[in-house]
Structure formats: C-alpha cells, structure tokens
Design a protein around this motif. Structure first.
Motif, PDB file in Angstrom:
ATOM      1  N   MET A   1      15.151  29.356  19.410  1.00 26.17           N
ATOM      2  CA  MET A   1      14.681  30.745  19.274  1.00 26.17           C
ATOM      3  C   MET A   1      13.381  30.762  18.486  1.00 26.17           C
ATOM      4  O   MET A   1      13.248  30.105  17.466  1.00 26.17           O
ATOM      5  CB  MET A   1      15.741  31.572  18.547  1.00 26.17           C
ATOM      6  N   VAL A   2      12.405  31.491  18.959  1.00 30.05           N
ATOM      7  CA  VAL A   2      11.108  31.548  18.299  1.00 30.05           C
ATOM      8  C   VAL A   2      11.205  32.406  17.054  1.00 30.05           C
ATOM      9  O   VAL A   2      11.796  33.473  17.056  1.00 30.05           O
ATOM     10  CB  VAL A   2      10.050  32.157  19.249  1.00 30.05           C
ATOM     11  N   SER A   3      10.613  31.947  15.959  1.00 29.81           N
ATOM     12  CA  SER A   3      10.628  32.735  14.733  1.00 29.81           C
ATOM     13  C   SER A   3       9.922  34.057  14.952  1.00 29.81           C
ATOM     14  O   SER A   3       8.910  34.141  15.636  1.00 29.81           O
ATOM     15  CB  SER A   3       9.920  31.963  13.620  1.00 29.81           C
ATOM     16  N   ARG A   4      10.412  35.138  14.331  1.00 30.91           N
ATOM     17  CA  ARG A   4       9.897  36.480  14.564  1.00 30.91           C
ATOM     18  C   ARG A   4       8.875  36.832  13.508  1.00 30.91           C
ATOM     19  O   ARG A   4       9.205  37.296  12.444  1.00 30.91           O
ATOM     20  CB  ARG A   4      11.047  37.494  14.548  1.00 30.91           C
ATOM     21  N   TYR A   5       7.622  36.577  13.784  1.00 30.42           N
ATOM     22  CA  TYR A   5       6.562  36.893  12.840  1.00 30.42           C
ATOM     23  C   TYR A   5       6.091  38.322  13.063  1.00 30.42           C
ATOM     24  O   TYR A   5       5.812  38.739  14.186  1.00 30.42           O
ATOM     25  CB  TYR A   5       5.386  35.918  12.986  1.00 30.42           C
ATOM     26  N   ILE A   6       5.997  39.109  12.012  1.00 34.55           N
ATOM     27  CA  ILE A   6       5.671  40.525  12.108  1.00 34.55           C
ATOM     28  C   ILE A   6       4.234  40.702  12.576  1.00 34.55           C
ATOM     29  O   ILE A   6       3.308  40.097  12.048  1.00 34.55           O
ATOM     30  CB  ILE A   6       5.862  41.215  10.751  1.00 34.55           C
ATOM     31  N   THR A   7       4.040  41.539  13.581  1.00 35.28           N
ATOM     32  CA  THR A   7       2.704  41.777  14.124  1.00 35.28           C
ATOM     33  C   THR A   7       1.900  42.660  13.182  1.00 35.28           C
ATOM     34  O   THR A   7       2.343  43.723  12.790  1.00 35.28           O
ATOM     35  CB  THR A   7       2.801  42.464  15.495  1.00 35.28           C
ATOM     36  N   ILE A   8       0.723  42.211  12.837  1.00 39.88           N
ATOM     37  CA  ILE A   8      -0.141  42.982  11.955  1.00 39.88           C
ATOM     38  C   ILE A   8      -0.931  44.008  12.756  1.00 39.88           C
ATOM     39  O   ILE A   8      -1.129  45.136  12.349  1.00 39.88           O
ATOM     40  CB  ILE A   8      -1.105  42.043  11.195  1.00 39.88           C
ATOM     41  N   ALA A   9      -1.401  43.616  13.936  1.00 36.99           N
ATOM     42  CA  ALA A   9      -2.157  44.544  14.788  1.00 36.99           C
ATOM     43  C   ALA A   9      -1.385  44.757  16.074  1.00 36.99           C
ATOM     44  O   ALA A   9      -0.789  43.842  16.596  1.00 36.99           O
ATOM     45  CB  ALA A   9      -3.539  43.959  15.090  1.00 36.99           C
ATOM     46  N   LEU A  56      -5.076  32.511  21.681  1.00 40.29           N
ATOM     47  CA  LEU A  56      -4.528  33.669  22.382  1.00 40.29           C
ATOM     48  C   LEU A  56      -3.746  34.584  21.443  1.00 40.29           C
ATOM     49  O   LEU A  56      -3.929  35.796  21.442  1.00 40.29           O
ATOM     50  CB  LEU A  56      -3.631  33.194  23.528  1.00 40.29           C
ATOM     51  N   VAL A  57      -2.843  34.030  20.636  1.00 39.66           N
ATOM     52  CA  VAL A  57      -2.032  34.849  19.726  1.00 39.66           C
ATOM     53  C   VAL A  57      -2.776  34.971  18.396  1.00 39.66           C
ATOM     54  O   VAL A  57      -3.016  33.978  17.720  1.00 39.66           O
ATOM     55  CB  VAL A  57      -0.651  34.211  19.483  1.00 39.66           C
ATOM     56  N   PRO A  58      -3.149  36.177  17.990  1.00 37.63           N
ATOM     57  CA  PRO A  58      -3.956  36.356  16.779  1.00 37.63           C
ATOM     58  C   PRO A  58      -3.173  36.012  15.514  1.00 37.63           C
ATOM     59  O   PRO A  58      -1.935  36.024  15.514  1.00 37.63           O
ATOM     60  CB  PRO A  58      -4.305  37.854  16.793  1.00 37.63           C
ATOM     61  N   PRO A  59      -3.887  35.719  14.428  1.00 37.59           N
ATOM     62  CA  PRO A  59      -3.220  35.465  13.142  1.00 37.59           C
ATOM     63  C   PRO A  59      -2.329  36.639  12.745  1.00 37.59           C
ATOM     64  O   PRO A  59      -2.710  37.798  12.906  1.00 37.59           O
ATOM     65  CB  PRO A  59      -4.389  35.305  12.166  1.00 37.59           C
ATOM     66  N   GLY A  60      -1.140  36.333  12.269  1.00 44.09           N
ATOM     67  CA  GLY A  60      -0.227  37.361  11.812  1.00 44.09           C
ATOM     68  C   GLY A  60       0.623  37.982  12.900  1.00 44.09           C
ATOM     69  O   GLY A  60       1.484  38.810  12.624  1.00 44.09           O
ATOM     70  N   SER A  61       0.386  37.607  14.165  1.00 46.20           N
ATOM     71  CA  SER A  61       1.160  38.172  15.272  1.00 46.20           C
ATOM     72  C   SER A  61       2.349  37.281  15.611  1.00 46.20           C
ATOM     73  O   SER A  61       2.368  36.097  15.306  1.00 46.20           O
ATOM     74  CB  SER A  61       0.282  38.341  16.510  1.00 46.20           C
ATOM     75  N   SER A  62       3.316  37.865  16.286  1.00 44.31           N
ATOM     76  CA  SER A  62       4.531  37.160  16.660  1.00 44.31           C
ATOM     77  C   SER A  62       4.403  36.542  18.046  1.00 44.31           C
ATOM     78  O   SER A  62       4.240  37.269  19.033  1.00 44.31           O
ATOM     79  CB  SER A  62       5.710  38.126  16.653  1.00 44.31           C
ATOM     80  N   PRO A  63       4.488  35.230  18.170  1.00 45.04           N
ATOM     81  CA  PRO A  63       4.493  34.621  19.509  1.00 45.04           C
ATOM     82  C   PRO A  63       5.676  35.107  20.345  1.00 45.04           C
ATOM     83  O   PRO A  63       5.590  35.170  21.565  1.00 45.04           O
ATOM     84  CB  PRO A  63       4.613  33.122  19.214  1.00 45.04           C
ATOM     85  N   LEU A  88       7.165  28.930  24.753  1.00 44.86           N
ATOM     86  CA  LEU A  88       7.129  30.315  24.313  1.00 44.86           C
ATOM     87  C   LEU A  88       7.345  31.237  25.514  1.00 44.86           C
ATOM     88  O   LEU A  88       6.813  30.998  26.596  1.00 44.86           O
ATOM     89  CB  LEU A  88       5.788  30.626  23.650  1.00 44.86           C
ATOM     90  N   ASP A  89       8.111  32.299  25.316  1.00 43.14           N
ATOM     91  CA  ASP A  89       8.475  33.173  26.433  1.00 43.14           C
ATOM     92  C   ASP A  89       7.258  33.748  27.147  1.00 43.14           C
ATOM     93  O   ASP A  89       7.224  33.816  28.378  1.00 43.14           O
ATOM     94  CB  ASP A  89       9.374  34.305  25.937  1.00 43.14           C
ATOM     95  N   PHE A  90       6.260  34.187  26.385  1.00 50.27           N
ATOM     96  CA  PHE A  90       5.105  34.807  27.040  1.00 50.27           C
ATOM     97  C   PHE A  90       4.343  33.797  27.895  1.00 50.27           C
ATOM     98  O   PHE A  90       3.738  34.159  28.905  1.00 50.27           O
ATOM     99  CB  PHE A  90       4.179  35.478  26.014  1.00 50.27           C
ATOM    100  N   GLU A  91       4.388  32.521  27.506  1.00 50.08           N
ATOM    101  CA  GLU A  91       3.702  31.493  28.287  1.00 50.08           C
ATOM    102  C   GLU A  91       4.369  31.299  29.646  1.00 50.08           C
ATOM    103  O   GLU A  91       3.700  31.050  30.655  1.00 50.08           O
ATOM    104  CB  GLU A  91       3.700  30.170  27.530  1.00 50.08           C
ATOM    105  N   LYS A  92       5.684  31.400  29.663  1.00 52.54           N
ATOM    106  CA  LYS A  92       6.398  31.204  30.923  1.00 52.54           C
ATOM    107  C   LYS A  92       6.028  32.274  31.934  1.00 52.54           C
ATOM    108  O   LYS A  92       5.951  32.005  33.142  1.00 52.54           O
ATOM    109  CB  LYS A  92       7.905  31.192  30.663  1.00 52.54           C
ATOM    110  N   GLY A  93       5.783  33.492  31.426  1.00 51.78           N
ATOM    111  CA  GLY A  93       5.382  34.566  32.316  1.00 51.78           C
ATOM    112  C   GLY A  93       3.985  34.377  32.883  1.00 51.78           C
ATOM    113  O   GLY A  93       3.657  34.903  33.954  1.00 51.78           O
TER     114      GLY A  93
END
Length: 295
Positions: A1-9, A56-63, A88-93
């Motif tokens: 399971m991918v760690s849930r990093y809080i999205t800043i933007a 692709l994924v900005p600093p502080g965002s959740s992959p 990563l799930d978004f990569e599979k898409g």
C-alpha cells in the motif's frame, strides 16, 4: 500500500510538471520525466547536466492520490521518456497510453527487483513477487540494493535514448554505484553502532529498508486506519520491550498519534521524508533517527 502523503496543492491547480518554468527552463536540452523526486536524484546523477529532468508528482503531494492533468499528459508525451516506479496506481492508468506512443520510451524501474508485500512489519515476514498488484510495497527506492539495480536500468535506458552519450552515462553510473555503496556502508555502520533491531514509523514506508538492514518495522497506522486505544497500548508495550523511544513520522503528517506514543515512552517524534529528493541524505538521516541519534 502506498503511503498517504497529504497533498499541499490541489491537483486542479497543477498545470505544469514540477520544475517547469516557461521563462527560465533551458528548452534546448532533451527532457525526460520521472514519477517522484527520489528518481530525479538518480537520473540526474547519471545524466549530469545533459538532460532536463522533470518530476510528475510535485513535492508534498501524495503519489497514492495523484492523477495527472490532461496538460501534464500532453507535456509528458513530448518528453523522450518516462522513468516509472512501476507500482503506483496512477502509473498503471497511464502505462498503456504511454507505451502506445512509438516515439516515447516508458521505463518500468521495478523490473529486476525482488519485490515484497506491502504492510510488512517484520523483515522476515515477506514474500518475493514478480507480478504487480495492490499488495506490493511500492517504496522500492528505500533500499541500496534496489537503488543499484535501478541505477543500471536508468543508465541502460538513457543509452538507448541517447546512444552518443553512452560512455558518459556509464562513467556516471560507476560513480553513482560507488556513491550508493558509500551510503549503504554508512547506514550499516550507524545501525550496527546503535544495536537497534526495531523501530516505529507512522506509516510502513520502510519495508525494503528493514529487509536490507535486518530490522523490524512497526507502524502506528495500518491500511489507512488509526490505531485503537488498545492498539496504541500494545505498541507502547512493544516499544518498551524493544527499548524504542523514538517514533518516526512522515513529515507531511500530523504527529498527534505519534506524539501520544512518544509521550507514553518519554521519547520524541522525529520527522522523516522517504519522498525527499536527496536520496542519500534521506537514507542516512533515517538510520540516525532509528539509532536514536536525532533529537
């Protein structure tokens, strides 16, 4: 399971790839894209200054929660290639669409790695996997052994894209592997000096790290669920038995639950960031945090 990093933007505000500035970017350089910041570290070490590397994924965002915007996808396909964690799930898409582009190279950096199950708490309680599924721990870069394999894959892929620079890439690869070896040795020295065999982290993002260094990873939160009062007390008792007083917490998270446990132990919470760009700094800082050298 991918760690849930809080999205800043919010994703809707993301109109450009990280680091892309139309007024200051040197557009004369060929561009490659990486999924997360730690991969930028490895690609830039091998490519040196010959390429522009975008993230692709900005600093502080959740992959885990990230979805590229249509504009990002359009910009992505204008690059020479994309270096993917591959788990990563978004990569599979995105994968099939990118692979269908004949002029674009999709590089899956999970190939050749010994993958382990996600939510794995103990370094011996894991299985090897070659297939990809939601149970696989995606934090592959948090391992010096994996980093060596990924570095070689990056160098080979860059050579395929830019064959005229093969000797440069190979020389830089050799320097990077020596650098990874140095980091690996320093981490081992720090951990051996501490005698520490277990640690606690808010979310279990260090499964590969634990495997490499013979550690037991204990997590405060499991599968997105905060611990119950009973769970907290059980973890506190385990910490006391293991002599653990430092609780690691990913820097993007609220530290309330971690601080509660630290208070019970008379210990401290130390913030770590497995997604930070400077991979070597992160690996060594985590070792010092586990060893109790960070206050």
């Amino acid at each position: 399971m991918v760690s849930r990093y809080i999205t800043i933007a919010t994703l809707s505000a993301l109109t450009l790839l990280t680091g892309c500035d139309t007024q200051t970017t040197n557009t004369s350089k060929p561009t490659v894209v990486v999924s997360i910041l730690p991969l930028k570290y490895f690609v830039e070490k091998i490519a040196d200054s010959s390429l522009q590397v975008k993230v692709l994924v900005p600093p502080g965002s959740s992959p885990e929660m990230f979805e590229p915007t249509p504009q990002q996808m359009a910009e992505l396909t204008q690059a020479k290639g994309y270096f993917s964690i591959g788990l990563l799930d978004f990569e599979k898409g995105m994968e099939q669409k990118l692979k269908d582009n004949a002029e674009f190279r999709y590089i899956d950096l999970s190939q050749g790695l010994e993958l382990i199950k996600g939510e794995c708490e103990h370094n011996h309680d894991h299985e090897s996997h070659q297939g990809h599924n939601h149970a696989i721990d995606p934090h592959t870069w948090m391992s010096a052994a994996n980093a060596r394999i990924m570095a070689k894959s990056i160098a080979q892929s860059l050579t395929t894209l830019f064959p005229e620079r093969e000797s440069e890439f190979n020389a830089n690869l050799n320097r990077l592997v020596a650098h990874i070896d140095s980091v690996d040795n320093e981490v081992r020295s720090i951990l051996a000096g501490s005698g520490r065999k277990a640690f606690v982290i808010y979310l279990p993002a260090l499964g590969y790290y634990s495997r490499d260094y013979g550690l037991t990873q204990l997590s405060v939160e499991h599968e997105g669920k905060s611990p119950s009062a009973k769970g907290v007390m059980e973890l506190v008792e385990r910490c006391r038995a293991e002599g653990i007083t430092t609780i690691l917490s990913q820097s993007q998270f609220d530290t309330h639950n971690s601080q509660t446990i630290a208070n019970e132990l008379g210990g401290t919470v130390v913030k770590v960031d497995p997604l930070q760009e400077n991979w070597a700094e992160s690996m060594i800082f985590i070792a010092n945090a586990i060893a109790g050298n960070v206050k």
